[in-house]
Design a protein around this motif. Structure first.
Motif, PDB file in Angstrom:
ATOM      1  N   PRO A  68     -24.643 -21.265  35.714  1.00 34.31           N
ATOM      2  CA  PRO A  68     -23.551 -20.367  35.739  1.00 34.31           C
ATOM      3  C   PRO A  68     -22.704 -19.977  34.689  1.00 34.31           C
ATOM      4  O   PRO A  68     -22.216 -19.400  35.009  1.00 34.31           O
ATOM      5  CB  PRO A  68     -22.790 -21.327  36.771  1.00 34.31           C
ATOM      6  N   ASP A  69     -22.993 -20.666  33.747  1.00 30.96           N
ATOM      7  CA  ASP A  69     -22.436 -20.502  32.308  1.00 30.96           C
ATOM      8  C   ASP A  69     -22.913 -20.085  31.216  1.00 30.96           C
ATOM      9  O   ASP A  69     -22.497 -19.962  30.250  1.00 30.96           O
ATOM     10  CB  ASP A  69     -21.323 -21.536  31.950  1.00 30.96           C
ATOM     11  N   HIS A  70     -24.306 -19.604  31.552  1.00 35.50           N
ATOM     12  CA  HIS A  70     -25.333 -19.409  30.507  1.00 35.50           C
ATOM     13  C   HIS A  70     -26.386 -18.223  31.016  1.00 35.50           C
ATOM     14  O   HIS A  70     -27.054 -18.599  31.946  1.00 35.50           O
ATOM     15  CB  HIS A  70     -26.069 -20.594  30.029  1.00 35.50           C
ATOM     16  N   GLY A  71     -26.331 -17.284  30.034  1.00 36.77           N
ATOM     17  CA  GLY A  71     -27.150 -16.241  30.264  1.00 36.77           C
ATOM     18  C   GLY A  71     -28.259 -15.893  29.195  1.00 36.77           C
ATOM     19  O   GLY A  71     -27.985 -16.580  28.229  1.00 36.77           O
ATOM     20  N   GLU A  72     -29.319 -15.275  29.418  1.00 41.49           N
ATOM     21  CA  GLU A  72     -30.236 -15.056  28.495  1.00 41.49           C
ATOM     22  C   GLU A  72     -30.560 -13.348  28.392  1.00 41.49           C
ATOM     23  O   GLU A  72     -30.851 -12.859  29.338  1.00 41.49           O
ATOM     24  CB  GLU A  72     -31.531 -15.724  28.686  1.00 41.49           C
ATOM     25  N   LEU A  73     -30.615 -12.973  27.233  1.00 42.96           N
ATOM     26  CA  LEU A  73     -30.714 -11.599  26.870  1.00 42.96           C
ATOM     27  C   LEU A  73     -32.313 -11.436  26.845  1.00 42.96           C
ATOM     28  O   LEU A  73     -33.102 -12.250  26.328  1.00 42.96           O
ATOM     29  CB  LEU A  73     -30.446 -11.057  25.573  1.00 42.96           C
ATOM     30  N   LYS A  74     -33.149 -10.348  27.752  1.00 36.96           N
ATOM     31  CA  LYS A  74     -34.387 -10.366  27.711  1.00 36.96           C
ATOM     32  C   LYS A  74     -34.632  -8.660  27.826  1.00 36.96           C
ATOM     33  O   LYS A  74     -33.767  -8.000  28.022  1.00 36.96           O
ATOM     34  CB  LYS A  74     -35.002 -10.662  29.335  1.00 36.96           C
ATOM     35  N   SER A  75     -35.994  -8.500  27.193  1.00 33.07           N
ATOM     36  CA  SER A  75     -36.740  -7.316  27.482  1.00 33.07           C
ATOM     37  C   SER A  75     -35.765  -6.295  26.617  1.00 33.07           C
ATOM     38  O   SER A  75     -35.765  -4.788  27.358  1.00 33.07           O
ATOM     39  CB  SER A  75     -36.866  -6.786  28.875  1.00 33.07           C
TER      40      SER A  75
END
Length: 151
Positions: A68-75
């Protein structure tokens, strides 16, 4: 330039994703490329965005919720004929803004360490990303590096 949710069935989007996969595998040792194919990008935890100028696809980027507090950049990928126009920087800014709007406190990414990935690393570092330990299922090797940005 407008950045909107990507239509993963659009022929230009499909072609750029296929190009991204080929380049990731061409520039990474076996087992070290973590680029997602179309089926991976359809994961409900991912939001894929496309940058357009008129009918011309400029680039792609995705944001994956890890927590809920952490995202990942992809592609992250700029179309080959659109390089050096600020597409990647605009997409990065869009994805960071999207992460903030979701309430993420951190955004992370994994990228390669060889020369092919040097422009990406320079862009991420200029945006404030700093080297970090591995996250998610990643393990650090001599061929990859993880970065994080507190937002």
């Amino acid at each position: 330039m407008r950045i909107v949710p990507a239509d993963l069935d659009h022929p230009a989007v499909v072609a750029l994703i296929e190009h991204h996969l080929r380049e990731a595998h061409r520039n990474s040792p076996p087992g070290s490329a973590f680029a997602l194919d179309l089926s991976g990008l359809r994961d409900p935890a991912l939001s894929v965005f496309a940058a357009w100028e008129g009918e011309t696809l400029l680039g792609l980027g995705a944001l994956k919720e890890l927590a809920p507090d952490h995202g990942e950049l992809k592609s992250m990928r700029t179309a080959p004929d659109q390089l050096r126009r600020g597409v990647a920087k605009a997409m990065l800014e869009h994805l960071i803004a999207e992460a903030r709007s979701r309430g993420y406190r951190r955004v992370s990414l994994e990228t390669g360490t060889n020369d092919a990935f040097a422009p990406a690393r320079a862009m991420y570092e200029a945006a404030g990303f700093t080297p970090s330990g591995p996250f998610g299922d990643y393990e650090l090797t001599e061929f990859n590096r993880c970065y994080s940005l507190a937002i």
